[in-house]
Write a protein that holds these residues in place. Structure first.
Motif, PDB file in Angstrom:
ATOM      1  N   ASN A  39       0.798  -1.223   0.000  1.00  0.00           N
ATOM      2  CA  ASN A  39       0.000   0.000   0.000  1.00  0.00           C
ATOM      3  C   ASN A  39       0.832   1.275   0.000  1.00  0.00           C
ATOM      4  OD1 ASN A  39      -2.546  -1.337   0.057  1.00  0.00           O
ATOM      5  ND2 ASN A  39      -2.144  -1.845   2.185  1.00  0.00           N
ATOM      6  N   GLN A  40       2.133   1.164  -0.177  1.00  0.00           N
ATOM      7  CA  GLN A  40       2.959   2.371  -0.194  1.00  0.00           C
ATOM      8  C   GLN A  40       2.849   3.084  -1.549  1.00  0.00           C
ATOM      9  OE1 GLN A  40       7.123   1.654   0.363  1.00  0.00           O
ATOM     10  NE2 GLN A  40       7.157  -0.058  -1.043  1.00  0.00           N
ATOM     11  N   ASP A  41       3.204   4.315  -1.549  1.00  0.00           N
ATOM     12  CA  ASP A  41       3.194   5.129  -2.771  1.00  0.00           C
ATOM     13  C   ASP A  41       4.340   4.661  -3.679  1.00  0.00           C
ATOM     14  OD1 ASP A  41       3.094   7.044  -4.726  1.00  0.00           O
ATOM     15  OD2 ASP A  41       3.493   8.751  -3.393  1.00  0.00           O
ATOM     16  N   PRO A  42       4.024   4.157  -4.883  1.00  0.00           N
ATOM     17  CA  PRO A  42       5.080   3.649  -5.754  1.00  0.00           C
ATOM     18  C   PRO A  42       6.065   4.729  -6.225  1.00  0.00           C
ATOM     19  CG  PRO A  42       2.934   3.417  -6.808  1.00  0.00           C
ATOM     20  CD  PRO A  42       2.706   4.001  -5.460  1.00  0.00           C
ATOM     21  N   THR A  43       5.640   5.986  -6.206  1.00  0.00           N
ATOM     22  CA  THR A  43       6.551   7.050  -6.636  1.00  0.00           C
ATOM     23  C   THR A  43       7.524   7.449  -5.531  1.00  0.00           C
ATOM     24  OG1 THR A  43       4.994   8.784  -5.971  1.00  0.00           O
ATOM     25  CG2 THR A  43       4.865   7.968  -8.252  1.00  0.00           C
ATOM     26  N   GLN A  44       7.187   7.113  -4.281  1.00  0.00           N
ATOM     27  CA  GLN A  44       8.061   7.400  -3.143  1.00  0.00           C
ATOM     28  C   GLN A  44       8.093   6.189  -2.212  1.00  0.00           C
ATOM     29  OE1 GLN A  44       6.298  10.927  -1.470  1.00  0.00           O
ATOM     30  NE2 GLN A  44       7.601  12.268  -2.686  1.00  0.00           N
ATOM     31  N   PRO A  45       8.755   5.121  -2.622  1.00  0.00           N
ATOM     32  CA  PRO A  45       8.786   3.929  -1.766  1.00  0.00           C
ATOM     33  C   PRO A  45       9.571   4.187  -0.481  1.00  0.00           C
ATOM     34  CG  PRO A  45      10.276   3.668  -3.618  1.00  0.00           C
ATOM     35  CD  PRO A  45       9.533   4.963  -3.825  1.00  0.00           C
ATOM     36  N   MET A  46       9.228   3.393   0.536  1.00  0.00           N
ATOM     37  CA  MET A  46       9.893   3.521   1.820  1.00  0.00           C
ATOM     38  C   MET A  46      11.353   3.078   1.695  1.00  0.00           C
ATOM     39  SD  MET A  46       8.935   1.760   5.464  1.00  0.00           S
ATOM     40  CE  MET A  46       7.565   2.784   5.884  1.00  0.00           C
ATOM     41  N   SER A  48      14.807   1.358   2.629  1.00  0.00           N
ATOM     42  CA  SER A  48      15.070   0.063   3.265  1.00  0.00           C
ATOM     43  C   SER A  48      15.559   0.219   4.699  1.00  0.00           C
ATOM     44  CB  SER A  48      16.088  -0.733   2.450  1.00  0.00           C
ATOM     45  OG  SER A  48      17.318  -0.033   2.384  1.00  0.00           O
ATOM     46  N   THR A  49      16.197   1.339   5.004  1.00  0.00           N
ATOM     47  CA  THR A  49      16.646   1.545   6.382  1.00  0.00           C
ATOM     48  C   THR A  49      15.462   1.711   7.330  1.00  0.00           C
ATOM     49  OG1 THR A  49      16.895   3.913   5.989  1.00  0.00           O
ATOM     50  CG2 THR A  49      18.867   2.561   5.731  1.00  0.00           C
ATOM     51  N   GLN A  50      14.346   2.219   6.816  1.00  0.00           N
ATOM     52  CA  GLN A  50      13.147   2.331   7.638  1.00  0.00           C
ATOM     53  C   GLN A  50      12.598   0.945   7.978  1.00  0.00           C
ATOM     54  OE1 GLN A  50      10.843   4.933   5.106  1.00  0.00           O
ATOM     55  NE2 GLN A  50      11.185   6.670   6.479  1.00  0.00           N
ATOM     56  N   TYR A  51      12.653   0.009   7.016  1.00  0.00           N
ATOM     57  CA  TYR A  51      12.214  -1.361   7.289  1.00  0.00           C
ATOM     58  C   TYR A  51      13.093  -2.011   8.351  1.00  0.00           C
ATOM     59  CZ  TYR A  51       8.958  -1.416   3.366  1.00  0.00           C
ATOM     60  OH  TYR A  51       7.921  -1.158   2.530  1.00  0.00           O
ATOM     61  N   VAL A  52      14.392  -1.826   8.228  1.00  0.00           N
ATOM     62  CA  VAL A  52      15.325  -2.390   9.203  1.00  0.00           C
ATOM     63  C   VAL A  52      15.065  -1.781  10.576  1.00  0.00           C
ATOM     64  CG1 VAL A  52      17.757  -2.586   9.839  1.00  0.00           C
ATOM     65  CG2 VAL A  52      17.063  -2.936   7.468  1.00  0.00           C
ATOM     66  N   SER A  53      14.816  -0.493  10.612  1.00  0.00           N
ATOM     67  CA  SER A  53      14.525   0.186  11.871  1.00  0.00           C
ATOM     68  C   SER A  53      13.248  -0.367  12.502  1.00  0.00           C
ATOM     69  CB  SER A  53      14.388   1.683  11.631  1.00  0.00           C
ATOM     70  OG  SER A  53      13.975   2.339  12.801  1.00  0.00           O
ATOM     71  N   GLN A  54      12.212  -0.583  11.687  1.00  0.00           N
ATOM     72  CA  GLN A  54      10.962  -1.150  12.191  1.00  0.00           C
ATOM     73  C   GLN A  54      11.178  -2.560  12.727  1.00  0.00           C
ATOM     74  OE1 GLN A  54       7.978  -0.956   9.144  1.00  0.00           O
ATOM     75  NE2 GLN A  54       7.768   1.250   9.271  1.00  0.00           N
TER      76      GLN A  54
END
Length: 134
Positions: A39-46, A48-54
């Protein structure tokens, strides 16, 4: 706000029934992460460091929950060990209305409960007086 968690999981990840509403495990976290990725915005994907942080934050929370569970078990064991020393002693409730000799001790959610020879129950806590007989 309603969140729909009907997502198709990638191969190798199975769906397991939840143990309780307060229990969160890695499968739940993976479901949430997959839903977030879908469900993320394809033009501004999250990033990868945010995923690791989560993932790191979730891991810390899970370890804290497990530590709390172990501490609860240790406290219950300690309470039961102390309960044995109460049997045969005289106990007076905090308000002074109930007095008697402890026949047995039960571990309740709120703590130790002394059951007297006359059938009365006294919650062992602050203000309760316990003395040796004799």
């Amino acid at each position: 706000m309603t969140v729909n968690m009907n997502t198709t999981l990638p191969p190798g990840i199975s769906q397991t029934p939840a143990k309780s509403k307060t229990t969160v495990d890695y499968n739940s976290f993976l479901k949430l992460m997959i839903a977030q990725m879908k469900n993320q915005d394809p033009t501004q994907p999250m990033d990868s460091t945010q995923y690791v942080s989560q993932l790191a934050t979730f891991s810390q929370v899970e370890q804290t929950v497990q530590t709390n569970n172990k501490l609860d078990q240790i406290m219950q064991s300690s309470a039961l060990a102390q309960a044995d020393s109460l049997i045969g002693r005289s106990i007076t409730s905090a308000d002074g209305s109930t007095t008697g000799t402890v026949k047995e001790v039960r571990l309740a959610n709120s703590g130790l409960v002394a059951i007297l020879e006359n059938g009365s129950e006294v919650a062992v806590g602050p203000g309760v007086s316990i003395t040796a007989i004799g």
